[in-house]
Design a protein around this motif. Sequence first.
Motif, PDB file in Angstrom:
ATOM      1  N   GLU A  18      -8.256 -55.292 -49.131  1.00 38.44           N
ATOM      2  CA  GLU A  18      -8.397 -54.206 -50.114  1.00 38.44           C
ATOM      3  C   GLU A  18      -7.420 -53.722 -50.859  1.00 38.44           C
ATOM      4  O   GLU A  18      -6.191 -53.781 -50.351  1.00 38.44           O
ATOM      5  N   LYS A  46      -2.961 -48.470 -43.307  1.00 43.88           N
ATOM      6  CA  LYS A  46      -4.271 -47.741 -43.876  1.00 43.88           C
ATOM      7  C   LYS A  46      -5.038 -46.971 -42.812  1.00 43.88           C
ATOM      8  O   LYS A  46      -4.991 -47.587 -41.660  1.00 43.88           O
ATOM      9  N   LYS A  65      -2.641 -62.007 -47.530  1.00 42.57           N
ATOM     10  CA  LYS A  65      -2.380 -60.958 -46.718  1.00 42.57           C
ATOM     11  C   LYS A  65      -1.483 -61.700 -45.617  1.00 42.57           C
ATOM     12  O   LYS A  65      -2.279 -62.616 -44.841  1.00 42.57           O
TER      13      LYS A  65
HETATM   14  P1  XMP Z   1      -6.966 -54.446 -45.474  1.00 43.42           P
HETATM   15  O1  XMP Z   1      -7.194 -54.151 -46.672  1.00 43.42           O
HETATM   16  O2  XMP Z   1      -6.353 -53.690 -44.512  1.00 43.42           O
HETATM   17  O3  XMP Z   1      -8.485 -54.772 -44.799  1.00 43.42           O
HETATM   18  O4  XMP Z   1      -6.332 -55.993 -45.442  1.00 43.42           O
HETATM   19  C1  XMP Z   1      -8.924 -55.512 -43.613  1.00 43.42           C
HETATM   20  C2  XMP Z   1     -10.255 -55.431 -43.247  1.00 43.42           C
HETATM   21  O5  XMP Z   1     -10.591 -54.234 -43.067  1.00 43.42           O
HETATM   22  C3  XMP Z   1     -11.661 -53.757 -43.875  1.00 43.42           C
HETATM   23  N1  XMP Z   1     -11.196 -52.294 -44.034  1.00 43.42           N
HETATM   24  C4  XMP Z   1     -12.143 -51.215 -43.475  1.00 43.42           C
HETATM   25  N2  XMP Z   1     -13.109 -51.344 -42.786  1.00 43.42           N
HETATM   26  N3  XMP Z   1     -12.913 -48.798 -42.592  1.00 43.42           N
HETATM   27  C5  XMP Z   1     -13.539 -50.142 -42.234  1.00 43.42           C
HETATM   28  O6  XMP Z   1     -14.636 -50.117 -41.621  1.00 43.42           O
HETATM   29  C6  XMP Z   1     -12.047 -48.586 -43.369  1.00 43.42           C
HETATM   30  O7  XMP Z   1     -11.564 -47.773 -43.614  1.00 43.42           O
HETATM   31  C7  XMP Z   1     -11.442 -50.203 -43.777  1.00 43.42           C
HETATM   32  N4  XMP Z   1     -10.336 -50.378 -44.810  1.00 43.42           N
HETATM   33  C8  XMP Z   1     -10.422 -51.703 -44.755  1.00 43.42           C
HETATM   34  C9  XMP Z   1     -11.424 -54.556 -45.196  1.00 43.42           C
HETATM   35  O8  XMP Z   1     -12.434 -54.510 -45.819  1.00 43.42           O
HETATM   36  C10 XMP Z   1     -11.297 -55.741 -44.563  1.00 43.42           C
HETATM   37  O9  XMP Z   1     -12.245 -56.711 -44.084  1.00 43.42           O
END
Ligand code: XMP
Length: 508
Positions: A506, A339, A500
């Motif tokens: 997310e 992402k 995860k």
């Molecule tokens: P995922 O969804 O990748 O998220 O497992 C891991 C952590 O990162 C946060 N998250 C973000 N934080 N900008 C941020 O500052 C972003 O674009 C972003 N995308 C995901 C998510 O909430 C989780 O804590």
Amino acid sequence: KILILDFGSQVTQLIARRVREQSIYCEIHPYSMSFEKIKEFAPKGIILSGGPSSVYDKDAPHSDLGVFDLGLPVLGICYGMQLMTQQLGGKVERSDKREFGGSSLQLDDVSDLFAGFDGAADVWMSHGDRIEEMPAGFQVIAHTEHCPVAAMKDEKRHFYGVQFHPEVVHTPRGDEMFGNFLFNICGCEPTWTMANFIETEIESIRRKVGTGRVLCALSGGVDSSVVAVLIHKAIGDQLHCVFVNNGLLRKGEAEKVVNLFSKHFRINLDYVDASDRFLEKLSGVSDPETKRKIIGNEFIYLFEEEAKKIGKVDYLAQGTLYPDVIESVSTKGPSAVIKSHHNVGGLPEKMNLKLLEPVRELFKDEVRLLGKELGMPDEVIYRQPFPGPGLAIRCIGELSRENLDILREADAIVIDEIRKAGLYREIWQSFAVLLPVKTVGVMGDARTYENTVALRAVNSLDGMTADWVKLPYELLGSISSRIINEVKGVNRVVYDISQKPPATIEWE
Ligand code: XMP
């Protein structure tokens, strides 16, 4: 201060945490730090971390032998102990068998390192190789059933080695061992406190910034908030904060940020309500990466506009934390883009600004202590992480004002119930997700055909891996019935029970 040389253990950061918990400043550097740099750093003691290698590996990492000529106390942990043994002329026995898990340590000497102990201690072991012959001058100070040299010392030179891991929670009295090493053996003073940090950091910000001006993008999250308050304390109105409401915030969030920073702390704050613009740009977009890119770009664009209005600025303040700064030896390897995270990382190059990063030496929990010391409310200090793209990546598929409102209401109920259950601080993240799925329900005698809300609650240490939280059934029940009863347009609530990896925290 203490120097920690990192040999690539997964838990090197925990060593730093344990040292700082004793109010002593320390830094982690790669094992390859040069002798000159080590001397320049001028530590009161050195800790050699554990690591995945065997001293017999072809490319086994070695630190400069000079480490042992500085007249400083050295504590080797696991690989650090084995390396110390080999470098000082002892012998390490190669073994393919690993000793892993809890073990009962029998203490042969309860002075210095084990002062205050009486005979035994539970410790956590994780090693293959072990010490066969100690270097000259060393004596055994502890053993276990399978490990004749579980801890050793050279009292004259103040060299200590432990085969177990005192830094992990599974070594319950590890903190006392660190305390003994730091205070009794290294002679450190416990001067690393947040009150001291604030004082010295304010001085340093003033010196650095002079009469210049500093710009700070507030997100409402703990890091940027603490940074803003700290800098404001140092330079007052030379600080300008910008807070962009992208229309993707949670219920009441924008008002709270404005109240706290502008009214309570009296910080110069530009509040930009750009909800309409963001929603317009996002209209018709359902692809997660496209959403993220649009939001990231739009933010940078708006932020630059605002900065122009403010006039000449010299620094951009950022809430960079220590874990992002450590040049860790544990190779993270190139990873695929899962992402594209949105943060303000791209701003400084674009805007040609110098960086001001006053908390770059702190861990997250230290930033929280700092916030407390600065008089910030718990609601900000203990806020769960919230992604930059906000509710946009929790409203699956195409966004609409209506859908965002539904999600906002549902999310507020989740937070409220989790708080009431006293779980908010224990859980890494807990939130609602709105699915693009309508299902049939029945209300009174009538058929309904409405939205589905998914509930997500995960525990994690750093966001890299996560597990779903086993929330009590009663709590799940009350969240579900409150959402269905109070949020118009929702007739079904489901619970996301994926880890995860392979899922992410997310949904987009
Ligand atoms: P995922 O969804 O990748 O998220 O497992 C891991 C952590 O990162 C946060 N998250 C973000 N934080 N900008 C941020 O500052 C972003 O674009 C972003 N995308 C995901 C998510 O909430 C989780 O804590």
